[in-house]
Write an enzyme that holds these catalytic residues in place. Sequence first.
Site, mmCIF file in Angstrom:
data_model
loop_
_atom_site.group_PDB
_atom_site.id
_atom_site.type_symbol
_atom_site.label_atom_id
_atom_site.label_comp_id
_atom_site.label_asym_id
_atom_site.label_seq_id
_atom_site.Cartn_x
_atom_site.Cartn_y
_atom_site.Cartn_z
ATOM 1 N N GLY A 206 0.811 -1.219 0.000
ATOM 2 C CA GLY A 206 0.000 0.000 0.000
ATOM 3 C C GLY A 206 0.840 1.262 0.000
ATOM 4 O O GLY A 206 1.180 1.791 1.064
ATOM 5 N N TYR A 207 1.197 1.713 -1.184
ATOM 6 C CA TYR A 207 1.904 2.999 -1.313
ATOM 7 C C TYR A 207 0.944 4.050 -1.871
ATOM 8 O O TYR A 207 0.653 5.055 -1.238
ATOM 9 C CB TYR A 207 3.080 2.900 -2.296
ATOM 10 C CG TYR A 207 4.204 1.949 -1.961
ATOM 11 C CD1 TYR A 207 4.605 1.701 -0.651
ATOM 12 C CD2 TYR A 207 4.911 1.331 -2.997
ATOM 13 C CE1 TYR A 207 5.667 0.848 -0.380
ATOM 14 C CE2 TYR A 207 5.979 0.489 -2.740
ATOM 15 C CZ TYR A 207 6.359 0.243 -1.437
ATOM 16 O OH TYR A 207 7.402 -0.587 -1.190
ATOM 17 N N SER A 208 0.466 3.804 -3.099
ATOM 18 C CA SER A 208 -0.257 4.841 -3.849
ATOM 19 C C SER A 208 -1.599 5.167 -3.227
ATOM 20 O O SER A 208 -2.262 4.315 -2.643
ATOM 21 C CB SER A 208 -0.498 4.374 -5.282
ATOM 22 O OG SER A 208 0.699 3.922 -5.845
ATOM 23 N N GLU B 158 11.866 -3.778 -5.796
ATOM 24 C CA GLU B 158 10.708 -3.953 -6.678
ATOM 25 C C GLU B 158 11.129 -3.768 -8.142
ATOM 26 O O GLU B 158 10.772 -4.558 -9.007
ATOM 27 C CB GLU B 158 9.609 -2.949 -6.314
ATOM 28 C CG GLU B 158 8.404 -3.011 -7.252
ATOM 29 C CD GLU B 158 7.247 -2.101 -6.834
ATOM 30 O OE1 GLU B 158 7.361 -1.427 -5.785
ATOM 31 O OE2 GLU B 158 6.244 -2.070 -7.560
ATOM 32 N N SER C 275 6.409 5.294 -13.081
ATOM 33 C CA SER C 275 6.308 5.512 -14.532
ATOM 34 C C SER C 275 7.686 5.795 -15.127
ATOM 35 O O SER C 275 8.626 6.146 -14.411
ATOM 36 C CB SER C 275 5.384 6.696 -14.804
ATOM 37 O OG SER C 275 6.081 7.898 -14.534
HETATM 38 C C1 LIG Z 1 -0.594 -2.528 -12.885
HETATM 39 C C2 LIG Z 1 -0.302 -1.641 -11.741
HETATM 40 C C3 LIG Z 1 -0.073 -2.176 -10.497
HETATM 41 C C4 LIG Z 1 0.166 -1.345 -9.406
HETATM 42 N N1 LIG Z 1 0.338 -1.913 -8.179
HETATM 43 C C5 LIG Z 1 0.482 -1.105 -7.106
HETATM 44 C C6 LIG Z 1 0.572 -1.639 -5.810
HETATM 45 O O1 LIG Z 1 0.515 -2.862 -5.621
HETATM 46 N N2 LIG Z 1 0.690 -0.822 -4.755
HETATM 47 C C7 LIG Z 1 0.750 0.545 -4.930
HETATM 48 O O2 LIG Z 1 0.886 1.246 -3.953
HETATM 49 N N3 LIG Z 1 0.671 1.105 -6.146
HETATM 50 C C8 LIG Z 1 0.520 0.316 -7.242
HETATM 51 N N4 LIG Z 1 0.415 0.872 -8.481
HETATM 52 C C9 LIG Z 1 0.405 2.318 -8.605
HETATM 53 C C10 LIG Z 1 1.636 2.918 -9.240
HETATM 54 O O3 LIG Z 1 2.734 2.877 -8.386
HETATM 55 C C11 LIG Z 1 1.267 4.341 -9.640
HETATM 56 O O4 LIG Z 1 0.248 4.244 -10.604
HETATM 57 C C12 LIG Z 1 2.427 5.117 -10.199
HETATM 58 O O5 LIG Z 1 3.349 5.415 -9.193
HETATM 59 C C13 LIG Z 1 1.936 6.420 -10.867
HETATM 60 O O6 LIG Z 1 1.066 7.133 -10.067
HETATM 61 P P1 LIG Z 1 -0.343 7.643 -10.651
HETATM 62 O O7 LIG Z 1 -1.021 6.498 -11.278
HETATM 63 O O8 LIG Z 1 -1.024 8.375 -9.582
HETATM 64 O O9 LIG Z 1 0.027 8.619 -11.811
HETATM 65 P P2 LIG Z 1 0.465 10.160 -11.678
HETATM 66 O O10 LIG Z 1 1.538 10.292 -10.679
HETATM 67 O O11 LIG Z 1 -0.728 11.014 -11.531
HETATM 68 O O12 LIG Z 1 1.087 10.364 -13.109
HETATM 69 C C14 LIG Z 1 0.299 10.593 -14.291
HETATM 70 C C15 LIG Z 1 1.225 10.823 -15.451
HETATM 71 O O13 LIG Z 1 2.018 11.968 -15.173
HETATM 72 C C16 LIG Z 1 3.382 11.675 -15.258
HETATM 73 N N5 LIG Z 1 4.118 12.385 -14.206
HETATM 74 C C17 LIG Z 1 3.835 12.475 -12.894
HETATM 75 N N6 LIG Z 1 4.758 13.167 -12.252
HETATM 76 C C18 LIG Z 1 5.663 13.542 -13.172
HETATM 77 C C19 LIG Z 1 6.866 14.269 -13.139
HETATM 78 N N7 LIG Z 1 7.362 14.752 -12.005
HETATM 79 N N8 LIG Z 1 7.525 14.428 -14.286
HETATM 80 C C20 LIG Z 1 7.061 13.914 -15.451
HETATM 81 N N9 LIG Z 1 5.954 13.233 -15.563
HETATM 82 C C21 LIG Z 1 5.242 13.048 -14.423
HETATM 83 C C22 LIG Z 1 3.515 10.182 -15.071
HETATM 84 O O14 LIG Z 1 4.631 9.681 -15.777
HETATM 85 C C23 LIG Z 1 2.205 9.669 -15.655
HETATM 86 O O15 LIG Z 1 2.374 9.407 -17.018
HETATM 87 C C24 LIG Z 1 0.167 0.056 -9.569
HETATM 88 C C25 LIG Z 1 -0.050 0.595 -10.837
HETATM 89 C C26 LIG Z 1 -0.294 -0.228 -11.913
HETATM 90 C C27 LIG Z 1 -0.573 0.392 -13.225
#
Ligand SMILES: Cc1cc2nc3c(=O)[nH]c(=O)nc-3n(C[C@H](O)[C@H](O)[C@H](O)COP(=O)(O)OP(=O)(O)OC[C@H]3O[C@@H](n4cnc5c(N)ncnc54)[C@H](O)[C@@H]3O)c2cc1C
Lengths: 376, 377
Positions: free
Chosen positions: B122-124, B239, B359
């Site tokens: 649980g991070y996000s 990870e 990402s």
């Molecule tokens: C299949 C899958 C499994 C996952 N499993 C887990 C899990 O088990 N536990 C958990 O905690 N999380 C999980 N996640 C979440 C994942 O860690 C986050 O989705 C990821 O960190 C991105 O956060 P966000 O989706 O909020 O996107 P955002 O942070 O809102 O980003 C949206 C877009 O903006 C871009 N962006 C954001 N900040 C910047 C920046 N500073 N510079 C340039 N571009 C930027 C990103 O590249 C992305 O394209 C999972 C995600 C997926 C897709």
Amino acid sequence: MNFGFTEEQQFLRDSVRKFLDERASIPHVRNWIESDPGMSLEFWRELAELGWLGLTIPETHGGAGLGWVELTVLFEETGRSLLPSPLLSTTLASTAILDHGTPDQRSRWLPSLADGSRVGSIAILEPSDHLVPSALQARGEADGSHWRIHGEKSFICDIDRADFFVTAFRTGENDEEISLAIVDRGAPGVHTEKVPCLDSTKSMGRLKLDGVQIAPEAMLGAPHQAWPAVERLMDQGAVAATAEAVGSAEAVLAITVQYAKDRVQFGQPIGHFQGVKHPLAEMHVDIESIKSLLYYAAWSLEGSPAETPRYSSLAKLYASDAFTRIGVDCVQLHGAVGYTMEYDAQLYLKRSKWFRPMFGDADHHADRLAALRGLR
Amino acid sequence: MNFDLSPDETAFRSEVRRFLDKHLPDDASHEDPDFLESWHAALREKRWIGFAWPEEDGGAAGTLMEQFILKQEMATRNAPPLGSDFMGLTWVGPALIAHGTPEQKARFLPDLLAGTSSWCTGYSEPDHGSDLASLQCRAVLEGDEYRVTGQKIWTTLAHEAKWIYMMVRTDPDARKYRGITCLLVPMNSPGIEVRPIPNLSGVTSFNQVFFDNVRVPVDNRLGEEGQGWLVTMAALANERIGISESTEKSDHLDRLIELARTAQRKGKPASADPTVRRRLARFEARIEAMRLNELRHLSARLEGSAPSSETSLNKLLRGELEFEMSELSLEILGTAGLEEGPWQRAALNWHGTIIGGGSPNIQRNIVAERILGLPKD
Ligand SMILES: Cc1cc2nc3c(=O)[nH]c(=O)nc-3n(C[C@H](O)[C@H](O)[C@H](O)COP(=O)(O)OP(=O)(O)OC[C@H]3O[C@@H](n4cnc5c(N)ncnc54)[C@H](O)[C@@H]3O)c2cc1C
């Protein structure tokens, strides 16, 4: 299993770099390429004294008796400083003699290559630039116990400096009936022509052979059977050139990272903008990946020769693609000054263009890798 | 620089091969529960689950090189994974070993190794993704319990896991990174609600998780209060290593080459087209670079460095590779790629794996900022 460099190898790198930083920094390099004879003979002799010209030549023949991993270290550093010297050519020539020469040939040639009194180069490609046996059309005809070669050789590095050329030529009708010989620059019928090269830190030219007589003691290896030796020489060339490319790519990345930290626009260093810093990050990823492939390929030359064709092709393929991009992007990230003669980024751009086709371009190596996997 | 195996490493490789001969029948199905049970039992007996963990923590104290050999050999034979709880084994276990108290290790590690616990992460949170350190899920200490209130999202396998390894904010006044703490929370705690989120393939792999005054004993805190970010930096690096293994990509390439050989394009096998062959060769170069990057990073770790930013390299390589490989498979299949099948699934799943674990833009930031020293965003 270990991927690290030994302390000795690390020491070699440090001492090479220190010497080049002091004696062959970019202002020196610019002086050499702007003056006609270029690097002085004394400087070349100094490199010999440092042991660089005979790094892999056995100690019994005046060399240091080290291996390809050490050569890779050396070439990374000479590539970093864009050293405009015939080091790569003379190393490949001595490697060919070391790998395929008789004991007599080794004693005759290797000491003079190690001490710098002679410089060698290799003459494999012809105007078609195609690295397959059928493209080699320079022809040797038997003349008693001698051979006479007629033909043209192209893209010869350090044509102006080399005293002899390890030359590939056809001695039979079958595709792979290729032989290798040492052709003396001064022999009757040898015509050299220097051709201006896009990268002025590298020199290049053509060789015309008009019935040049080759004595039996100048033949390297058995006649008609030299194609595998040519391939190995090209792999060695690919490894050495890729090592230079790694050094050059790291150098231009470092220059560009520094520029991105210093140059301010919109009130902040341009390195703050992702459009600038992300390509720089990608370059780092690529350079590190090339290093991984390169070091394995270099090790394989002695440690696992059966793997060399695959790994030298993997390394050269990756590096040809990536260094080409790095050269282009680094110039662009400098803005207009990148387009100037005064700024150094252009020197590396030109080196990346030199590197791309040398010892097989990306497509050549991709085709070879596909063939190794049985795809054709 | 020496890629020959040492005598010990050679002996170990033979041992792995013998193990595979004995325990991995040619016709073994990775879906067959009976086979998987006996497979895991055999691995546990060898201590090859948790292979590189210290012996006192239930591992085999294997060297990193041996672990590399183990994984390569397993992959060559297409063996099922080393253990079923990927997240638990890849980052929760190592975090426990590094930061857990002796009691915590004794409590959690045996179940982890036995495969009887299963973990999610649980991070996000809905408003805190890439900017993870700004997370807001709140934990308040009351006596010897934390009360956790807030949300997590994209939590992979939360709908199946018994435990969640999570980051919470314990001090809203401290600087961003300082106010974060790690907790290990049973998923059956009162006050936790899990809502599955179907992904774009229609499959449920991740979830939204709600926490409403969930009581968590203070004994379930991993590391000190306020040290959660530190604990998690290593977990994130692990990870990235875990999800970017080259063996998986080599397997993908083998299947893609088989497809190129057999699928017909314009009346000929796709591999008759030199541009297809060249693309395949370029994939091979990058996959082999990933494999050797792994090995090179392992060698650096033998000299004492911990996994860190360099793990972003392979995460980036993997993301691009997987995309280009999927694209090629769909191009080769043409209209047939629209029919339900594994290539289509892989192409769609890529959109998740490219983001999960951070990402590509975030990985590029890590490389640019932490390795090249460029200014922070
Ligand atoms: C299949 C899958 C499994 C996952 N499993 C887990 C899990 O088990 N536990 C958990 O905690 N999380 C999980 N996640 C979440 C994942 O860690 C986050 O989705 C990821 O960190 C991105 O956060 P966000 O989706 O909020 O996107 P955002 O942070 O809102 O980003 C949206 C877009 O903006 C871009 N962006 C954001 N900040 C910047 C920046 N500073 N510079 C340039 N571009 C930027 C990103 O590249 C992305 O394209 C999972 C995600 C997926 C897709």
